[in-house]
Design a protein around this motif. Sequence first.
Motif, mmCIF file in Angstrom:
data_model
loop_
_atom_site.group_PDB
_atom_site.id
_atom_site.type_symbol
_atom_site.label_atom_id
_atom_site.label_comp_id
_atom_site.label_asym_id
_atom_site.label_seq_id
_atom_site.Cartn_x
_atom_site.Cartn_y
_atom_site.Cartn_z
ATOM 1 N N SER A 17 -0.259 10.077 -2.984
ATOM 2 C CA SER A 17 -1.582 10.206 -2.356
ATOM 3 C C SER A 17 -1.396 10.477 -0.869
ATOM 4 N N GLY A 75 0.329 4.038 -2.731
ATOM 5 C CA GLY A 75 -0.140 5.342 -2.269
ATOM 6 C C GLY A 75 0.797 6.493 -2.567
ATOM 7 N N SER A 97 0.827 -1.223 0.000
ATOM 8 C CA SER A 97 0.000 0.000 0.000
ATOM 9 C C SER A 97 0.855 1.264 0.000
ATOM 10 N N ALA A 139 -3.528 4.885 1.649
ATOM 11 C CA ALA A 139 -3.919 3.781 0.769
ATOM 12 C C ALA A 139 -4.272 2.571 1.622
ATOM 13 N N THR A 188 -6.914 4.639 -2.897
ATOM 14 C CA THR A 188 -5.990 5.693 -2.487
ATOM 15 C C THR A 188 -6.752 6.979 -2.207
#
Length: 280
Positions: A111, A108, A104, A114, A276
């Motif tokens: 972002s 991510g 993740s 996530a 995300t």
Amino acid sequence: MARFLIIAPALLLAACSPLRTEMAVQDVATTGEIPVPPPTESALATAPEPAPQSRPPAPTPWEPHYFETRLNGIAIEAVAFDSRSHHLKVADQPQGPGTRWPDSRSAGKGSLAAINASFFTPEGQPLGMIVTAGQPHGAINRASSLGSGFYVEENSGKLRLIRRDQFDHAKEAIQAGPFLVENRRAVRGLSQESSAARSFLAHDNAGHWILARTGPCSLAELAQALAGARLGPVKIHQALNLDGGRSSEIWVSSAIQGGPAFTRPFWNKPVRNFLTLQPR
């Protein structure tokens, strides 16, 4: 004769005048109001319009934040966000789990957070429908409770959790399940066996959302803990289970209040896709 004619009108005026005054006094005594003549057309034309009623300003969307808590003994780490300012996008790997992002944190990048998302087959194919940027992948899972619901972002930008028979099309979507909470009540018939880590999405039906990972628990235990509960600033109205167990992981950026965080046990396996968190 002439003198009589001059006096008579005066007597008539004197006689009528008190009568009119008496009637006016009686009107006031009866109604409590002094008669006012109706406004003329010119007065109506120049009368000011009533001021429009002002509406209170809409609350400012609050920023996403990460927190850890416990509900009914279940450890939960979660990100709360306001869907007016942020949304969830699907990060899918068409070539299969781990082919682009091993975890993740990698998915991510760029972002704010996530989390692992939908289920997949042993061959790495999606176990249900996925939509990324309006493009569908896979097919609707109509047979299993693992596909009983959808997370969708509609073309209007609204985020929703819906039953699979309500799905039509969307900008972003993942199919998962089962539902844990609906209308603030725990869904009945969920398994009380198989205690494992869980991932889920939830909202309060007012635009405030939660994405979260839990410690070991059964689906029934998690549903009972979440039903109508307040998780951070969000009172749970609806919650949908995501893939769990060895797929369950969460990453949170240091840009989020309370972050950073990254929970992925070493025994976890790569997953097909993630959700995300991004600003709109």
